[in-house]
Design an enzyme around this catalytic site. Structure first.
Site, mmCIF file in Angstrom:
data_model
loop_
_atom_site.group_PDB
_atom_site.id
_atom_site.type_symbol
_atom_site.label_atom_id
_atom_site.label_comp_id
_atom_site.label_asym_id
_atom_site.label_seq_id
_atom_site.Cartn_x
_atom_site.Cartn_y
_atom_site.Cartn_z
ATOM 1 N N HIS A 154 -20.230 75.422 56.981
ATOM 2 C CA HIS A 154 -18.861 75.955 57.073
ATOM 3 C C HIS A 154 -18.818 77.480 56.988
ATOM 4 C CE1 HIS A 154 -17.901 76.684 52.704
ATOM 5 N NE2 HIS A 154 -18.696 75.657 52.473
ATOM 6 N N ASP A 178 -24.998 72.928 52.917
ATOM 7 C CA ASP A 178 -24.100 73.607 51.982
ATOM 8 C C ASP A 178 -24.919 74.054 50.778
ATOM 9 O OD1 ASP A 178 -21.774 74.635 50.781
ATOM 10 O OD2 ASP A 178 -20.586 72.900 51.405
ATOM 11 N N GLU A 182 -13.476 74.084 55.010
ATOM 12 C CA GLU A 182 -14.163 73.177 54.093
ATOM 13 C C GLU A 182 -13.647 73.351 52.683
ATOM 14 O OE1 GLU A 182 -17.267 71.846 51.212
ATOM 15 O OE2 GLU A 182 -16.388 73.847 51.508
ATOM 16 N N GLU A 183 -13.336 74.599 52.305
ATOM 17 C CA GLU A 183 -12.910 74.884 50.931
ATOM 18 C C GLU A 183 -11.516 74.352 50.622
ATOM 19 O OE1 GLU A 183 -14.834 75.798 48.745
ATOM 20 O OE2 GLU A 183 -16.439 77.006 49.594
ATOM 21 N N ASP A 220 -21.775 80.880 49.538
ATOM 22 C CA ASP A 220 -21.140 79.594 49.813
ATOM 23 C C ASP A 220 -20.124 79.819 50.929
ATOM 24 O OD1 ASP A 220 -19.868 77.160 49.810
ATOM 25 O OD2 ASP A 220 -19.033 77.349 47.795
ATOM 26 N N HIS A 257 -18.849 80.170 43.386
ATOM 27 C CA HIS A 257 -17.441 80.570 43.429
ATOM 28 C C HIS A 257 -17.186 81.810 42.579
ATOM 29 C CE1 HIS A 257 -15.389 76.815 45.319
ATOM 30 N NE2 HIS A 257 -16.540 77.110 45.909
#
Length: 346
Positions: A64, A224, A201-202, A171, A313
């Protein structure tokens, strides 16, 4: 690093929050030039670079493009910006961070405000609703240059740190990078391979299911990042999930998917035959594009390769250079040895 670090840095430093992946999409299209036999973009913004094989068997590889970020929801009378989240944020990592506010005309530098420790209440709770962005401009000028709905991304460079790499949006740009590098290495495959850069995706794995319908592959492999909890604060090694420097992670499960046994076993077999460093991943929580292909438009065999990552994150996400190389090597080897004749049935 034995790979194109400059491209990885460009991908991670470029902004692309969910639904607004335009700048990353441009890089992906550029990198597909001369590599893919065809390139197309769907209505959601997913980019597909197809390398034609000699059979009708089709494989999807997906990573992604989007990163977690924010959208401006309100401008105060004093000229501060209040925001809404695009993806999952831990508010504790947001204090005193530099951001970029992406307006229709320009990018503006801002900072997330933080109350000095001298006057802060130790019992004060902090949430995303408490976040405000200071642009250093008079309120009237902020009103003229910023609008509700403008986007906000974190402002951070990607750098080498010893044997590791740290920055924002690893990410999932590190996996997007691995996919692009594998696409450049695979030539004359036995099967047709669709290299897919997915969106949103998030926000709950939104782009991949659309591709599952449009492409209807025979096999899907998602890429991922995954948790690497090999930290001093984590005493039980069973909670590490993965460790930096131990190789690419072959996913067995996350909270959204249980990968097809014959697929992950073949991945492990390929890694062992090619001497690619690898480890097995059992992720207690977290969803990936893998699930978006498993039961969309009919059931499909799926597998996934992950890059172990510390501090997920945050703006200091960290990966090991050797794990990135191992991920590229494993994906390339898996695709090069895919003939379409492997039995993934249960």
């Amino acid at each position: 690093m034995d790979f194109d670090f400059d491209l990885l840095a460009e991908l991670t430093e470029t902004s692309g929050v969910p639904g607004y992946e335009d700048r990353v999409r441009d890089i992906v299209r550029r990198e597909f030039e001369g590599v893919a036999d065809s390139v197309h973009t769907d209505a959601m913004g997913n980019v597909v670079g197809t390398v034609a094989g000699s059979s009708d068997y089709e494989v999807v590889v997906a990573a992604h493009m989007d990163e977690i970020g924010f959208m401006v929801r309100h401008i105060t009378d004093e000229g501060f910006l209040e925001i809404d989240t695009l993806g999952g944020w831990d508010p504790d990592v947001l204090r005193a961070q530099r951001v970029s506010v992406h307006t229709e005309e320009e990018d503006l530098t801002g900072v997330i405000g933080s109350v000095p420790t001298h006057i802060k209440d130790d019992d004060e709770e902090f949430s995303v609703e408490d976040v405000y962005i200071d642009l250093g401009l008079p309120a009237e000028e902020v009103e003229e240059r910023v609008a509700v709905g403008d986007l906000v991304s974190m402002d951070q460079t990607t750098v080498e740190m010893g044997d590791q790499i740290t920055g924002k949006a690893l990410d999932d740009r590190v996996c997007l990078f691995a996919m692009l590098e594998a696409a450049k290495r695979v030539s004359d495959p036995d099967v047709t391979i669709h290299f897919c850069a997915t969106v949103q995706e998030e926000l709950g794995v939104r782009g991949a299911p659309a591709l599952g319908v449009d492409l209807d592959p025979d096999l899907a492999v998602a890429l991922d990042v995954t948790v690497a909890n090999d930290l001093p604060s984590v005493e039980d090694e069973g909670d590490y999930v993965t460790e930096l420097g131990e190789g690419a992670a072959i996913k067995l499960k996350d909270s959204s998917v249980v990968t097809t046994p014959k697929v992950h076993r073949r991945m492990r077999s390929v890694a062992e035959e090619r001497d690619v460093p690898h480890q097995m991943e059992v992720l207690p929580s977290g969803a990936t594009d893998t699930s978006g292909f498993q039961n969309t438009h009919g059931a499909k065999p799926v597998g996934a390769i992950s890059v172990p990552t510390r501090y997920l994150h945050t703006v200091t996400e960290t990966v090991h250079g050797e794990d990135v190389s191992a991920t590229i090597d494993l994906l390339t080897a898996f695709l090069e040895t895919e003939t379409g004749d492997h039995d993934y049935s249960l």
